[in-house]
Design a protein around this motif. Sequence first.
Motif, short mmCIF file in Angstrom:
data_model
loop_
_atom_site.label_atom_id
_atom_site.label_comp_id
_atom_site.label_asym_id
_atom_site.label_seq_id
_atom_site.Cartn_x
_atom_site.Cartn_y
_atom_site.Cartn_z
N ILE A 10 0.87 -1.18 0.00
CA ILE A 10 0.00 0.00 0.00
C ILE A 10 0.90 1.22 0.00
O ILE A 10 1.81 1.35 0.83
CB ILE A 10 -0.98 -0.01 1.19
CG1 ILE A 10 -1.97 1.14 1.07
CG2 ILE A 10 -0.26 0.00 2.54
CD1 ILE A 10 -3.17 1.01 2.01
N LEU A 27 -3.01 4.41 8.26
CA LEU A 27 -2.29 3.23 7.80
C LEU A 27 -1.49 2.58 8.92
O LEU A 27 -1.27 1.37 8.92
CB LEU A 27 -1.36 3.59 6.64
CG LEU A 27 -2.03 4.15 5.37
CD1 LEU A 27 -0.99 4.37 4.29
CD2 LEU A 27 -3.14 3.23 4.87
N TYR A 33 -5.27 -2.27 7.49
CA TYR A 33 -4.18 -1.93 6.58
C TYR A 33 -2.89 -2.70 6.89
O TYR A 33 -1.94 -2.63 6.11
CB TYR A 33 -3.89 -0.42 6.64
CG TYR A 33 -5.05 0.44 6.22
CD1 TYR A 33 -5.57 0.37 4.92
CD2 TYR A 33 -5.64 1.34 7.11
CE1 TYR A 33 -6.65 1.16 4.53
CE2 TYR A 33 -6.72 2.13 6.73
CZ TYR A 33 -7.21 2.04 5.45
OH TYR A 33 -8.28 2.83 5.06
N TYR A 36 -0.83 -5.21 4.58
CA TYR A 36 -0.05 -4.70 3.45
C TYR A 36 1.34 -4.26 3.90
O TYR A 36 1.54 -3.84 5.05
CB TYR A 36 -0.75 -3.48 2.82
CG TYR A 36 -2.11 -3.78 2.24
CD1 TYR A 36 -2.25 -4.24 0.94
CD2 TYR A 36 -3.27 -3.59 3.01
CE1 TYR A 36 -3.50 -4.52 0.40
CE2 TYR A 36 -4.52 -3.86 2.48
CZ TYR A 36 -4.63 -4.33 1.18
OH TYR A 36 -5.87 -4.60 0.66
N THR A 119 -2.74 5.46 -1.99
CA THR A 119 -3.58 6.34 -1.17
C THR A 119 -3.32 7.81 -1.49
O THR A 119 -2.23 8.19 -1.90
CB THR A 119 -3.32 6.11 0.33
OG1 THR A 119 -1.96 6.43 0.64
CG2 THR A 119 -3.61 4.67 0.72
#
Length: 215
Positions: A10, A27, A33, A36, A119
């Motif tokens: 990510i 994150l 999250y 990732y 993101t």
Amino acid sequence: MEEQHKKPGILCMFSGGLDSTAVLHKLNTEEKYHEYELIIHHIHMINREKRARAEMIAVKNILNYYSQNHKVPFVYSQCVFNANGFDAFNTSRFPFDVDVCSFVAGNVCTSHGNIKIVTRGRTKTDLENRTDSDEEQHLKTYGILELVLQLAKMEKPEYLYPVIDMDKEEIWNFLPDEVRKMAWWCRRPIYKDENSPQICGKCKPCLDMAKIGSI
């Protein structure tokens, strides 16, 4: 021996500003999250506003905070984009920050190979104040990322907005006190000391932050 595959990645395109800092905080702190690999990239955006130095100070301080206070490991990289070179063309048709961000994000994706999500710090405030031209710019920005990945013959990642349901005040209150003090938002910093930039208090982000009582 069976090949070991990377975790899906990510990508957080991180400016050191309030919105991208809120994305980074999510994150780091939200369990969904953590499956990732966290990949963080910062662009030294050199332009006539002279924000690059102030943003870099914010980036270093904030990443140091998360490396010391959170257990989520991350991979960090950075690059430089010098927009001052466009002055030679005597034109206002130079790339927007978000255009550069999408172009670089595409290249970071091709470099890592495992990034499934990119993101961006788009907020509820951005949506409430958007115009038709803003939406056109948004589509163009995503198109730049897609084009980079098409040229590399890579599958495009999901574009995710983790703080899309938050306005500026909610983002300010969401961040830990020590983190929000490190973030940078002023478009035209004042450098009395190169290591201690001060906000101008007059640009739009400064005026917006003043409305919520943060300055």
